[in-house]
Design an enzyme around this catalytic site. Structure first.
Site, PDB file in Angstrom:
ATOM      1  N   GLU A  65       1.080  -0.472  -5.138  1.00  0.00           N
ATOM      2  CA  GLU A  65       0.121   0.591  -5.390  1.00  0.00           C
ATOM      3  C   GLU A  65       0.953   1.872  -5.509  1.00  0.00           C
ATOM      4  O   GLU A  65       1.303   2.498  -4.511  1.00  0.00           O
ATOM      5  CB  GLU A  65      -0.887   0.726  -4.249  1.00  0.00           C
ATOM      6  CG  GLU A  65      -1.964   1.760  -4.568  1.00  0.00           C
ATOM      7  CD  GLU A  65      -2.535   2.464  -3.354  1.00  0.00           C
ATOM      8  OE1 GLU A  65      -3.605   3.069  -3.493  1.00  0.00           O
ATOM      9  OE2 GLU A  65      -1.909   2.423  -2.282  1.00  0.00           O
ATOM     10  N   ASP A  99       0.819  -1.204   0.000  1.00  0.00           N
ATOM     11  CA  ASP A  99       0.000   0.000   0.000  1.00  0.00           C
ATOM     12  C   ASP A  99       0.857   1.260   0.000  1.00  0.00           C
ATOM     13  O   ASP A  99       1.934   1.303   0.594  1.00  0.00           O
ATOM     14  CB  ASP A  99      -0.891  -0.017   1.254  1.00  0.00           C
ATOM     15  CG  ASP A  99      -1.817   1.172   1.337  1.00  0.00           C
ATOM     16  OD1 ASP A  99      -2.690   1.295   0.455  1.00  0.00           O
ATOM     17  OD2 ASP A  99      -1.672   1.968   2.275  1.00  0.00           O
TER      18      ASP A  99
END
Length: 748
Positions: A474, A421
């Protein structure tokens, strides 16, 4: 000389200051006083073969010692401090403590008779951030020492003055079990006999400033149910895995040539009803696995399941980087979930957060009273967007902690991949910061060189230790080489991820689809731009949870037009995505045509399936997955420009797009033609160039009545004739239904 009753008055040789420090839980070297030791100075009982013994038991009325072998009395200790410190001399023999409290008398082992536990090599590797099995040396570990069963506790807190283990086994009293400091690594350790799996514990830490902190174990492998904050001693029993063939196949499969279709799920809200306000891992497996398999997804991706205090963070503010959240049951339940996924042929990806962590008082923030896991300077250590602390990736112990967490999920729980993330927030020192509010790197630049080194090492270690596992970034910027391999002499910006989310495609395509079809001609390049850079990285096309929250609306809700047109737009868009180069990801509910934003406190709206229109969208997604997996042309060359050819990329006036996907192995694998008409106008006799004459089978039509469409199409097949078009020697004449995408397979 006599002393007042409140002052220590034990055997000569005991330092009064040390006794007071123990009584006040501020002694930093408890093993120098507690437990057995030599008799110093005159003794109240003379004679050979005796030694001093000091015990702290605030709950005790009387403390003595008995021989381990036969239980004979070895001596009675005197209370030398009203806080419950007992001292005296006993016969020099292997002993156990005999403790009398208001609950009765018990014979117990003395934690302070055991020597150091971690080896010098362990300490060196911990300090260097390179220990190959950090969960095996830090945290709580059920074990046996000198034939005595118990639990070893070990925690990194180099700047603490004193650390104690507290728990339900010592009335959460920080005086009872102070730990030994291993100076070489700043690790505190203690073996507590008789403590087994399931016991709740925390660390009580006294900072150098005298502040007392109550902290959960950063290495905890199990936790209390939130809002409880205690850690739980884990069960060491090996899990009986049944996925050996899956794991062996994973290690030797070329993932980059395989279909990757991901169903993204927030475990807490995927299914709820009156009878099931919260599914545990077994309940989720019972419902989710057959559903994912029926729809043909190859992976399920879970929003972070690492323990987190605030459910509203969806798991993206975790504190327990080694513990599956107790919201869903015990850790073995998560192992069963993964095992059952593998038995069904479904891989498991976890979202994982090494960028930042919340500042809850029981967590990592200022863990020992100092900025241990985070940066000291708030310009580096505090993320103002999220009000979280930023990991200091340049500190060896922190990098080692995070890499150990990644390996733990991949090795211990057999997870198949980690989606990392917020990579962009880690890569740039000025991320979401104004001028003057960030610290340049050593060269004066904005790149976070320490994070780059950490990510490169992370991916190198995973590649070496867990072959076949994937890491997915990401990453929303144009950082060069996110998925480039890390090779000797290669680019210093290469990060070595397996895949990267294509955030540009997501934003551009959703913007285009949100336009009224009459205006789409003016935005045609928005839809084609992704093919300019489609092979610069290895991509996943994500329609993730982030796109259906915070006022963005649902996928269906973004589509223009009336209800029929909204559904037709969504169906055409999904097929466009499945035909586009790149792996596929959709968040739960998108496959139903959810008209509302995702509500993490609610449930996927399963009642939509009572409506044939929503059933049709679900059926389309299932057929797209089956077609995608079956046809190598749709997945075999996702990262190779030779696997894609534009046929019609410039028909802005009609908002028509057409391209060919191919494998290059023409003798066995047929080409696939994808044609999208993104206006509500049917187009009859639309000529499209193809490589050769012959039959093309219409294998998917999003306007089919089975999906809720009008049923317009080409009757399942079309014949290409030797009429050149679009620079090709043959062409098809097709009927393009309104707001539709067609897929045609070349006949053989």
């Amino acid at each position: 000389m006599s002393h007042p009753m409140h002052e220590p008055a034990g055997p000569p040789g005991l330092d009064r200051g040390a006794i007071e420090a123990l009584a006040e839980a501020r002694h930093g070297d408890p093993f120098a006083v507690l437990g057995p030791g030599p008799i110093l100075g005159p003794v109240p009982i003379s004679g050979p073969g005796r030694r001093r013994l000091v015990v702290i038991r605030p709950d005790a009325d009387e403390v003595g010692a008995a021989a381990q072998q036969d239980g004979r009395p070895l001596g009675i200790l005197a209370r030398v401090h009203p806080a419950g410190i007992f001292a005296g001399t006993i016969e020099d023999a292997p002993y156990r403590l005999v403790v009398t409290t208001g609950r009765g008398t018990e014979t117990v082992e003395d934690p302070y008779r055991f020597g150091p536990i971690l080896t010098d090599e362990d300490l060196q590797l911990i300090r260097a951030g390179h220990h190959p099995d950090l969960p095996g040396v830090l945290g709580a570990r059920v074990t046996e020492i000198e034939g005595v069963a118990g639990t070893v506790f070990a925690v990194w807190a180099p700047n603490a003055d004193r650390v104690s283990v507290t728990g339900d086994f010592n009335d959460w009293d920080g005086r009872r079990h102070p730990m030994r400091l291993r100076h070489a690594a700043g690790v505190w350790e203690l073996f507590l006999p008789g403590i087994g799996p399931g016991r709740a514990y925390r660390y009580e830490i006294r900072s150098r400033g005298g502040t007392v902190l109550h902290k959960a174990d950063p290495m905890a492998q199990a936790t209390e149910m939130p809002p409880g904050t205690a850690s739980i001693v884990p069960d060491p029993t090996p899990f009986p895995w049944t996925d050996g063939s899956w794991m062996a196949r994973r290690a030797t499969t070329d993932l980059l040539k395989m279909p990757v279709s991901v169903y993204e799920v927030h475990a807490a809200s995927w299914f709820r009803d009156a009878a099931h306000p919260q599914l545990d891992w077994d309940g989720l497996a019972d419902r989710l696995i057959p559903y994912v398999r029926a729809l043909g997804f190859t992976y399920v991706e879970l929003l972070p399941v690492m323990e987190h205090p605030f459910g509203g963070s969806w798991g993206y503010q975790p504190l327990g980087l080694f513990a599956p959240s107790a919201r869903f049951g015990r850790p073995r339940g998560f192992a069963r979930f993964v095992d059952r996924c593998h038995a069904a042929g479904i891989g498991v990806i976890l979202d994982w957060v090494p960028a930042h962590f919340p500042m809850d008082p029981h967590g990592l923030f200022r863990f020992d009273g100092t900025a241990l896991y985070e940066h000291e300077d708030p310009r580096e250590g505090i993320h103002r967007d999220w009000n979280t602390a930023i990991y200091n990736h340049g500190r060896d112990e922190v990098a080692g902690f995070l890499i150990a967490s990644a390996l733990y999920w991949l090795e211990h729980y057999h997870v198949d991949g980690l989606r990392v993330d917020a990579v962009a927030s880690m890569l740039y020192r000025d991320y979401s910061r104004e001028a003057g509010d960030w610290v340049p790197n050593i060269h004066g630049g904005r790149e976070n060189l320490e994070t780059v080194a950490f990510l490169r090492r992370l991916n190198q270690v995973i590649e070496a230790r867990v072959p076949g596992a994937m890491t997915i970034a990401e990453e929303s910027t144009a950082w060069p080489g996110v998925t480039a391999p890390i090779t000797a002499g290669g680019s210093e910006t290469a990060l070595g991820f397996t895949l990267k989310w294509n955030m540009g495609w997501m934003h551009d395509s959703l913007k285009y689809m949100g336009e009224d079809p009459i205006n789409r001609r003016w935005h045609h390049g928005t839809m084609t731009f992704s093919l300019v850079y489609a092979w610069s990285e290895r991509y996943v096309l994500p329609l993730s949870h982030d796109e259906v929250v915070h006022g963005k609306g649902s996928l269906l809700g973004r589509m223009p037009g009336d209800d029929w047109q909204k559904r037709a737009n969504l169906r055409a868009y999904l097929a466009f995505m499945w035909g586009h180069p790149g792996r596929k990801l959709i968040f739960a509910g998108g496959e139903l045509g959810n008209p509302r934003e995702w509500d993490h406190d609610g449930s996927t709206p399963w009642a939509l399936l009572d409506d044939p229109g929503h059933q049709g969208i679900q059926a389309l997604v299932a057929d797209l997955n089956r077609l995608y997996a079956r046809e190598p042309a749709l997945h075999g060359r996702d990262d190779d420009p030779g696997g894609f050819q534009w046929v019609v990329g410039d028909d802005a006036a009609n908002s028509v797009f057409a391209w060919i996907r191919r494998t290059g192995e023409e003798a066995t694998d047929p080409d696939m033609l994808v044609v999208a008409n993104l206006t509500p106008v049917p187009r009859e006799g639309y000529r499209i160039g193809v490589p050769a004459p012959g039959i093309w089978h219409e294998v998917l039509n999003t306007d089919a009545t089975a999906y809720g469409g009008s049923g317009l199409g080409n009757g399942g097949r079309a014949l290409a004739v030797e009429t050149p078009a679009h620079g090709r020697p043959a062409s098809l004449t097709l009927t393009l239904p309104p707001l539709s995408t067609l897929m045609l397979r070349q006949g053989r």
